[in-house]
Enzyme design. Structure first.
Site, PDB file in Angstrom:
ATOM      1  N   GLY A 102       0.817  -1.215   0.000  1.00 18.52           N
ATOM      2  CA  GLY A 102       0.000   0.000   0.000  1.00 18.52           C
ATOM      3  C   GLY A 102       0.844   1.255   0.000  1.00 18.52           C
ATOM      4  O   GLY A 102       0.494   2.255  -0.653  1.00 18.52           O
ATOM      5  N   ASP A 103       1.964   1.227   0.721  1.00 20.50           N
ATOM      6  CA  ASP A 103       2.873   2.376   0.728  1.00 20.50           C
ATOM      7  C   ASP A 103       3.499   2.569  -0.650  1.00 20.50           C
ATOM      8  O   ASP A 103       3.632   3.697  -1.134  1.00 20.50           O
ATOM      9  CB  ASP A 103       3.974   2.161   1.773  1.00 20.50           C
TER      10      ASP A 103
END
Length: 313
Positions: free
Chosen positions: A252-253
């Site tokens: 997600g980052d």
């Protein structure tokens, strides 16, 4: 200028095991250590893409010193506020090949009012028009739940754009400050809006709720289903190509880093979304919280399908 802020960073340790068995001693076939915390993950990814950024962080103790040294070796420019507490260590246990994983995060050291005031003062002095600020991750113990909201107000009053990746009450308070963009995953978006999200269409529906609160752009990541982006009265769904997954931790980052990379290059929203999904997918194909090289992201982007989706589902 791109700024990332990590108020609760960590050293991420990952142990690879053949299988996860409870109440037994597990033997790791591989151990990996990475600079952790969402903002540092994003800064590492941007550095690998060749995009300069300034990584802000609250760090302390021997673990903080190690993070500072490791980020410097990776070519990440940093600006630290040193704390009295010891920076936390997070542990992941993953099966190889990936089937199951466990992730255990420490709460982190308590931040003092003086330390937090220093962060806010320095950000206020550094905020400039046109800059991008990525505020991501959990708040450390002792930080008020509206900390991100305060920073959003400061950054956007100076003419910058604030992008937020948070959850729970931190995300709700951040939305009240009307950031440029929020990036929850499906679970976080569902908890915040009260809309169960299992499909891209439901994600598009949830985007409307964030817009009602004054958020300009909404990016909801959907794991293997890709991501949905809503902005300026339009919405798009990006679907990733099928790739072998080694570790979803940190994907997600990487997704947000890909979006920021496109945004900083002046690409339109569908192109930014394509890079978002390509970066997250490429990252998940690597072990640990490793960041994908630029070439792998660009190759993965060729297989990402982006199409309009009715806003609001």
């Amino acid at each position: 200028m791109i700024h990332t802020l990590t108020l609760n960073p960590a050293l991420d340790l990952e142990f690879s095991v053949p299988e996860i068995r409870f109440n037994q001693v597990l033997r790791a076939s591989r151990v990996r250590a990475d600079c952790g915390g969402k903002g540092f993950n994003i800064a590492r990814a941007l550095a690998e893409m060749g995009e300069a950024c300034l990584a802000w962080g609250l760090v302390g103790g021997k673990t903080g010193e190690r993070l500072a040294q490791d980020l410097a070796k990776l070519g990440v420019q940093t600006r630290f506020i040193w704390t009295a507490g010891e920076t936390r260590t997070n542990v992941a246990v993953v099966t190889s090949p990936l089937k199951d994983y466990l992730k255990v995060n420490q709460a982190g050291p308590e931040v003092t009012p003086a330390e937090l005031a220093q962060v806010l003062d320095e950000i206020g002095a550094a905020a400039r028009a046109g800059d991008i600020w990525v505020l991501s991750g959990s708040l450390p113990p002792g930080a008020p739940v509206d900390t991100y909201a305060q920073i959003i107000a400061t950054v956007q009053k100076a003419g910058g754009r604030a992008l937020v990746d948070a959850d729970g009450e931190t995300l709700r308070h951040a939305c009240l400050a009307r950031p440029f963009l929020v990036k929850p995953n499906a679970l976080e978006a569902g908890e915040t809006t009260g809309i169960a999200i299992n499909t891209p269409q439901e994600a598009a529906q949830a985007c409307l709720r964030f817009h009602e609160w004054g958020v300009e752009a909404v990016l909801i990541t959907l794991a293997e289903q890709g991501a949905v982006l809503s902005a300026q009265g339009e919405a798009w769904w990006a679907r990733p190509p099928e790739v072998p997954i080694q570790s979803p931790i940190g994907a997600g980052d990487a997704s947000l880093a890909g979006f920021v990379w496109g945004l900083s290059r002046g690409l339109d929203y569908p192109q930014c979304l394509r890079l978002c999904v390509a970066s997250g997918t490429a990252s998940a194909s690597l072990p640990g919280t490793a960041v994908a090289p630029r070439g792998l992201i660009e190759q993965t982007a060729k297989g990402v399908q982006v199409a309009p989706i009715p806003i609001g589902g």
